[in-house]
Design a protein around this motif. Structure first.
Motif, PDB file in Angstrom:
ATOM      1  N   HIS A 257       1.497  -0.898  -0.039  1.00  0.00           N
ATOM      2  CA  HIS A 257       0.115  -0.067  -0.017  1.00  0.00           C
ATOM      3  C   HIS A 257       0.505   1.412   0.246  1.00  0.00           C
ATOM      4  O   HIS A 257       1.493   1.294   0.548  1.00  0.00           O
ATOM      5  CB  HIS A 257      -0.990   0.227   1.464  1.00  0.00           C
ATOM      6  CG  HIS A 257      -1.448  -1.135   1.487  1.00  0.00           C
ATOM      7  ND1 HIS A 257      -2.399  -1.136   0.715  1.00  0.00           N
ATOM      8  CD2 HIS A 257      -1.484  -2.668   2.418  1.00  0.00           C
ATOM      9  CE1 HIS A 257      -3.284  -2.732   1.038  1.00  0.00           C
ATOM     10  NE2 HIS A 257      -2.334  -3.036   1.696  1.00  0.00           N
TER      11      HIS A 257
ATOM     12  N   SER B 245       0.965   4.481   1.966  1.00  0.00           N
ATOM     13  CA  SER B 245       0.842   4.592   2.654  1.00  0.00           C
ATOM     14  C   SER B 245       1.093   6.419   3.315  1.00  0.00           C
ATOM     15  O   SER B 245       1.026   6.654   3.826  1.00  0.00           O
ATOM     16  CB  SER B 245       1.108   4.032   4.247  1.00  0.00           C
ATOM     17  OG  SER B 245       2.190   4.190   4.395  1.00  0.00           O
TER      18      SER B 245
ATOM     19  N   SER C 157      -0.475   8.571   1.025  1.00  0.00           N
ATOM     20  CA  SER C 157      -1.712   8.629   1.245  1.00  0.00           C
ATOM     21  C   SER C 157      -2.335   9.538   2.015  1.00  0.00           C
ATOM     22  O   SER C 157      -2.423   8.850   2.283  1.00  0.00           O
ATOM     23  CB  SER C 157      -2.962   7.788  -0.387  1.00  0.00           C
ATOM     24  OG  SER C 157      -3.421   8.230  -0.256  1.00  0.00           O
TER      25      SER C 157
ATOM     26  N   CYS D 146      -5.047   7.033   3.862  1.00  0.00           N
ATOM     27  CA  CYS D 146      -4.713   5.622   4.718  1.00  0.00           C
ATOM     28  C   CYS D 146      -5.206   5.569   6.595  1.00  0.00           C
ATOM     29  O   CYS D 146      -5.462   6.148   6.020  1.00  0.00           O
ATOM     30  CB  CYS D 146      -3.041   5.449   4.612  1.00  0.00           C
ATOM     31  SG  CYS D 146      -2.550   4.391   5.046  1.00  0.00           S
TER      32      CYS D 146
ATOM     33  N   THR E  47     -10.587  -1.000   1.340  1.00  0.00           N
ATOM     34  CA  THR E  47      -9.874  -1.480   0.723  1.00  0.00           C
ATOM     35  C   THR E  47     -10.801  -1.616  -0.998  1.00  0.00           C
ATOM     36  O   THR E  47     -10.300  -0.856  -2.344  1.00  0.00           O
ATOM     37  CB  THR E  47      -8.674  -2.211  -0.007  1.00  0.00           C
ATOM     38  OG1 THR E  47      -9.501  -3.826   0.343  1.00  0.00           O
ATOM     39  CG2 THR E  47      -7.394  -2.268   0.924  1.00  0.00           C
TER      40      THR E  47
ATOM     41  N   LEU F 136      -6.502   2.798   0.833  1.00  0.00           N
ATOM     42  CA  LEU F 136      -5.433   2.494   1.188  1.00  0.00           C
ATOM     43  C   LEU F 136      -5.215   2.201   2.498  1.00  0.00           C
ATOM     44  O   LEU F 136      -5.803   2.931   3.280  1.00  0.00           O
ATOM     45  CB  LEU F 136      -4.623   2.553   0.796  1.00  0.00           C
ATOM     46  CG  LEU F 136      -4.286   3.714  -0.479  1.00  0.00           C
ATOM     47  CD1 LEU F 136      -3.199   4.461  -0.691  1.00  0.00           C
ATOM     48  CD2 LEU F 136      -3.911   2.478  -1.551  1.00  0.00           C
TER      49      LEU F 136
ATOM     50  N   GLN G  28       4.703   5.598   9.673  1.00  0.00           N
ATOM     51  CA  GLN G  28       3.343   6.823   8.386  1.00  0.00           C
ATOM     52  C   GLN G  28       2.434   6.373   9.148  1.00  0.00           C
ATOM     53  O   GLN G  28       1.881   6.155   8.689  1.00  0.00           O
ATOM     54  CB  GLN G  28       3.115   4.801   7.095  1.00  0.00           C
ATOM     55  CG  GLN G  28       4.617   4.263   7.318  1.00  0.00           C
ATOM     56  CD  GLN G  28       4.989   4.902   5.449  1.00  0.00           C
ATOM     57  OE1 GLN G  28       4.383   6.063   4.740  1.00  0.00           O
ATOM     58  NE2 GLN G  28       6.343   5.052   5.557  1.00  0.00           N
TER      59      GLN G  28
ATOM     60  N   PRO H 253      -1.151   7.800   9.561  1.00  0.00           N
ATOM     61  CA  PRO H 253      -1.911   7.375   8.274  1.00  0.00           C
ATOM     62  C   PRO H 253      -3.140   8.965   8.207  1.00  0.00           C
ATOM     63  O   PRO H 253      -2.354   9.796   9.267  1.00  0.00           O
ATOM     64  CB  PRO H 253      -2.942   6.001   9.245  1.00  0.00           C
ATOM     65  CG  PRO H 253      -2.436   6.289  11.473  1.00  0.00           C
ATOM     66  CD  PRO H 253      -1.037   7.224  11.028  1.00  0.00           C
TER      67      PRO H 253
END
Length: 132
Positions: free
Chosen positions: A7, A9, A11, A14, A33, A38, A55, A57
């Motif tokens: 993915h 992530s 984005s 996410c 999904t 994502l 990462q 979210p």
């Protein structure tokens, strides 16, 4: 655990899912999904915190009861690390006290299990687009 390499992530869509029940975790992952988000999913608070540190979210969807803590403690830890995104709590054990604690900790939405899928998808969509 979901392979995060599958993915993107970074984005703004996410969603970090934290659910210790394997069937529910997989169902939430497939649901989100399948609706264009994502998503990454983990069974534990520790794994989710490690992932979110690397990462961040766009949104958190966490179960209340986890093997190594609970969804409220998870959100509080993420907030303590500087994460400011929206969060949704899911629980099979909802009470007025739990709702009050969750709201005070910063959860925008609280959903009872079994989940109404469309309500969860609508809430995630609204929250990741900035409509708190």
């Amino acid at each position: 655990m979901t392979d995060p390499t599958l993915h993107d992530s970074s984005s703004d869509r996410c969603v970090l899912i934290v659910e210790d029940d394997p069937a529910t975790r997989r169902s939430l992952l497939l649901l989100l999904t399948g609706r264009g988000f994502l998503a990454v999913a983990f069974p534990s608070m520790a794994q989710a915190l490690a992932y979110a540190a690397e990462q961040p979210p766009a949104c958190l969807v966490a179960d209340y009861r986890l093997e190594d803590g609970d969804g409220i403690a998870l959100l509080e830890s993420m907030r303590g690390s500087g994460w400011t995104g929206p969060a949704i709590l899911i629980s099979a054990y909802r009470s007025l006290e739990l709702s009050d604690r969750a709201k005070a900790s910063g959860f925008e939405e609280i959903f009872d299990k079994p989940l109404r899928e469309h309500a969860l998808v609508d809430a995630v969509g609204r929250l990741v687009s900035g409509g708190r």
